[in-house]
Design a protein around this motif. Structure first.
Motif, mmCIF file in Angstrom:
data_model
loop_
_atom_site.group_PDB
_atom_site.id
_atom_site.type_symbol
_atom_site.label_atom_id
_atom_site.label_comp_id
_atom_site.label_asym_id
_atom_site.label_seq_id
_atom_site.Cartn_x
_atom_site.Cartn_y
_atom_site.Cartn_z
ATOM 1 N N TRP A 292 7.737 1.464 7.096
ATOM 2 C CA TRP A 292 8.456 0.954 6.055
ATOM 3 C C TRP A 292 8.274 1.423 4.728
ATOM 4 N N TRP A 293 7.081 2.039 4.603
ATOM 5 C CA TRP A 293 6.567 2.712 3.285
ATOM 6 C C TRP A 293 7.447 4.084 3.290
ATOM 7 N N GLY A 294 7.832 4.667 4.404
ATOM 8 C CA GLY A 294 8.498 5.884 4.440
ATOM 9 C C GLY A 294 10.111 5.645 4.029
ATOM 10 N N GLN B 205 13.111 -4.392 3.492
ATOM 11 C CA GLN B 205 11.889 -3.308 3.509
ATOM 12 C C GLN B 205 10.698 -3.868 2.688
ATOM 13 N N VAL B 206 11.115 -4.229 1.506
ATOM 14 C CA VAL B 206 9.865 -4.689 0.707
ATOM 15 C C VAL B 206 9.327 -5.914 1.238
ATOM 16 N N VAL B 207 9.930 -6.846 2.105
ATOM 17 C CA VAL B 207 9.161 -8.096 2.703
ATOM 18 C C VAL B 207 8.629 -7.398 3.889
ATOM 19 N N MET B 208 9.029 -6.482 4.655
ATOM 20 C CA MET B 208 8.321 -6.129 5.707
ATOM 21 C C MET B 208 7.047 -5.181 5.388
ATOM 22 N N VAL B 209 6.751 -4.426 4.426
ATOM 23 C CA VAL B 209 5.946 -3.946 3.919
ATOM 24 C C VAL B 209 4.725 -4.878 3.618
ATOM 25 N N VAL B 210 5.012 -5.995 3.213
ATOM 26 C CA VAL B 210 3.928 -7.053 2.885
ATOM 27 C C VAL B 210 3.301 -7.858 4.242
ATOM 28 N N ALA B 211 4.714 -8.227 4.863
ATOM 29 C CA ALA B 211 4.397 -9.017 5.887
ATOM 30 C C ALA B 211 3.825 -8.394 7.257
#
Length: 235
Positions: free
Chosen positions: A196-198, A182-188
């Motif tokens: 993703w932030w949800g 999830q953290v990677v996808m928020v950035v990428a």
């Protein structure tokens, strides 16, 4: 990405996870209602019962008569398609029973709904101009990920990695991998239609609420077993 499919974690206090099953039934029945609508009606339903960040926090007038504040609850029972529904219900089924066992039925229901509300609020605050309705149980089930990580990190579970590789590993590996993704996808992929932030908002809410709502005597991080209700008292 890891997807949990089964855990070796029997219930210890409750006899049946009736709230978890009830939530799954409610989600499935709502989805069946969605599929009965014409395409235009489905869009209208998403706008009415989903969370529209621009209407909730961005100052845009509501799309319909249904208040956005109530949509914070209804949005988590709507899903875009059968795969969206199936993924969320799988997380709810695998993780929810043990979290319900550790919190108790009513506190578990409150936990689930509050995590879903927190997910929508964080997403809306960070995306206040979005007019795309937010729907799905992902925020609420992300809270279950946090609770399970805090309560049963060492329980072993079967999971599927990248949709094809079965693994039998501790929960901290499966769910920790999910969090990292999830953290990677928020950035990428900040422009993705996936909220993703949800997911992160629901997870953070779960971290805060789990110690507050768990049953007395239930240890954090699986440090010690709790005695089953039916076990005889020590002499």
């Amino acid at each position: 990405m890891f997807i949990p499919i089964h855990d070796d974690n029997p219930l210890k206090v409750i006899s049946f996870q009736r709230v978890t099953v009830g939530l799954i039934i409610a989600n499935v029945l709502t989805f069946l209602w969605q599929t009965s609508l014409a395409p235009g009606e489905m869009i209208a339903a998403d706008q009415a019962f989903g969370v529209v960040p621009a209407a909730l926090v961005g100052g845009l007038p509501d799309f319909g008569a249904f208040p956005e504040e109530l949509a914070l609850l209804t949005y988590m029972f709507l899903h875009a398609d059968v795969w969206h529904l199936a993924g969320n219900m799988l997380f709810l089924w695998v993780l929810g029973d043990n979290v319900e066992d550790d919190l108790g039925h009513l506190r578990y229901l409150a936990f689930y709904l509050l995590c879903g509300v927190a997910a929508a609020l964080l997403f809306s605050v960070l995306k206040p101009d979005s007019t795309v309705p937010l729907i799905g149980a992902s925020g609420a089930t992300s809270g279950l990920v946090a609770a399970y990580l805090m309560l049963h990190p060492r329980v072993r579970m079967w999971a599927v990695f990248v949709m094809r590789i079965p693994l039998y590993v501790p929960a901290w590996g499966v769910l920790g991998g999910w969090v990292a993704f999830q953290v990677v996808m928020v950035v990428a992929d900040p422009g993705s239609p996936t909220a993703w932030w949800g997911h992160i908002g629901g997870f953070l809410a779960g971290l805060v609420l789990t110690p507050l709502l768990k049953r007395p005597g239930v240890p954090l991080f699986g440090r010690a077993p709790i005695r089953r209700m039916q076990d005889p008292a020590p002499r």
